[in-house]
Design a protein around this motif. Sequence first.
Motif, short mmCIF file in Angstrom:
data_model
loop_
_atom_site.label_atom_id
_atom_site.label_comp_id
_atom_site.label_asym_id
_atom_site.label_seq_id
_atom_site.Cartn_x
_atom_site.Cartn_y
_atom_site.Cartn_z
N UNK A 10 33.68 55.74 54.64
CA UNK A 10 34.41 54.49 54.82
C UNK A 10 33.63 53.34 54.19
N UNK A 11 32.33 53.31 54.39
CA UNK A 11 31.48 52.28 53.80
C UNK A 11 31.41 52.42 52.29
N UNK A 12 31.21 53.64 51.79
CA UNK A 12 31.11 53.85 50.34
C UNK A 12 32.42 53.49 49.65
N UNK A 13 33.54 53.91 50.21
CA UNK A 13 34.84 53.59 49.62
C UNK A 13 35.11 52.10 49.63
N UNK A 14 34.73 51.42 50.70
CA UNK A 14 34.91 49.97 50.78
C UNK A 14 34.03 49.25 49.75
N UNK A 15 32.80 49.70 49.60
CA UNK A 15 31.90 49.10 48.60
C UNK A 15 32.48 49.29 47.20
N UNK A 16 33.02 50.46 46.94
CA UNK A 16 33.61 50.72 45.62
C UNK A 16 34.81 49.80 45.38
N UNK A 17 35.63 49.60 46.39
CA UNK A 17 36.79 48.72 46.25
C UNK A 17 36.35 47.28 45.95
N UNK A 18 35.30 46.82 46.60
CA UNK A 18 34.77 45.48 46.34
C UNK A 18 34.25 45.38 44.91
N UNK A 19 33.54 46.40 44.46
CA UNK A 19 33.01 46.38 43.09
C UNK A 19 34.13 46.39 42.05
N UNK A 20 35.23 47.08 42.34
CA UNK A 20 36.39 47.04 41.44
C UNK A 20 36.94 45.62 41.39
N UNK A 21 37.01 44.97 42.54
CA UNK A 21 37.48 43.58 42.58
C UNK A 21 36.59 42.66 41.77
N UNK A 22 35.28 42.90 41.80
CA UNK A 22 34.36 42.06 41.04
C UNK A 22 34.59 42.18 39.53
N UNK A 23 35.04 43.34 39.08
CA UNK A 23 35.33 43.50 37.65
C UNK A 23 36.43 42.53 37.23
N UNK A 24 37.42 42.30 38.11
CA UNK A 24 38.48 41.34 37.79
C UNK A 24 37.91 39.93 37.67
N UNK A 25 36.92 39.62 38.48
CA UNK A 25 36.26 38.32 38.38
C UNK A 25 35.51 38.23 37.05
#
Length: 180
Positions: A10-25
């Motif tokens: 759950x933590x690893x998947x959430x961290x990955x989702x945040x990192x994907x969001x940062x790519x949009x930034x």
Amino acid sequence: MFEGWHEFYLLAGSAAAVLIGLIFVVISLMQDRSRSSVLAGAKLYMGPIVLGVSFVLLLSAVALTPGISRDWFAAIAGGVALWGLARGIWSIIGIRRLLSDREVHWTDPWFYGVIPSIIYLALGAVAFAFAFDCAWAHYGIAAVTIALLLSAIRNEWDLITWIAPRPDKPGGFGDHPPED
């Protein structure tokens, strides 16, 4: 199959989702660059980052899927390993072709291609370990997941510090105005 690992994935998947969001930034910071340089950079630099964190998100989701069999997990992890390895090799070749460009650092092929390729080779070994029901396979997939996340964090930091606004001409940020 992954009893006791729920919080980790759950933590690893959430961290990955945040990192994907940062790519949009990061992409939004590239508005002052030419379209051709952005497209080349996206293929060689952003592509491996997005793919790596997407794989972490996928592996985490599959690990959290109720009733997933060991064989299905091994097959999915093996497919991810092959795809990631192919992408890593493509990145090595593409970035090495650009090494004469003054903005390409000598470490780029290593951090965007070689190291991820090694991680995907390890993932392939872990996929085989799952297929053969090795006791260490759960720890192996956790290590690969963390390695992919750490690689993505390092590469996103590298990309953001390269893209971050900086003066290209005298009189920009940090320069003193000319004396009268």
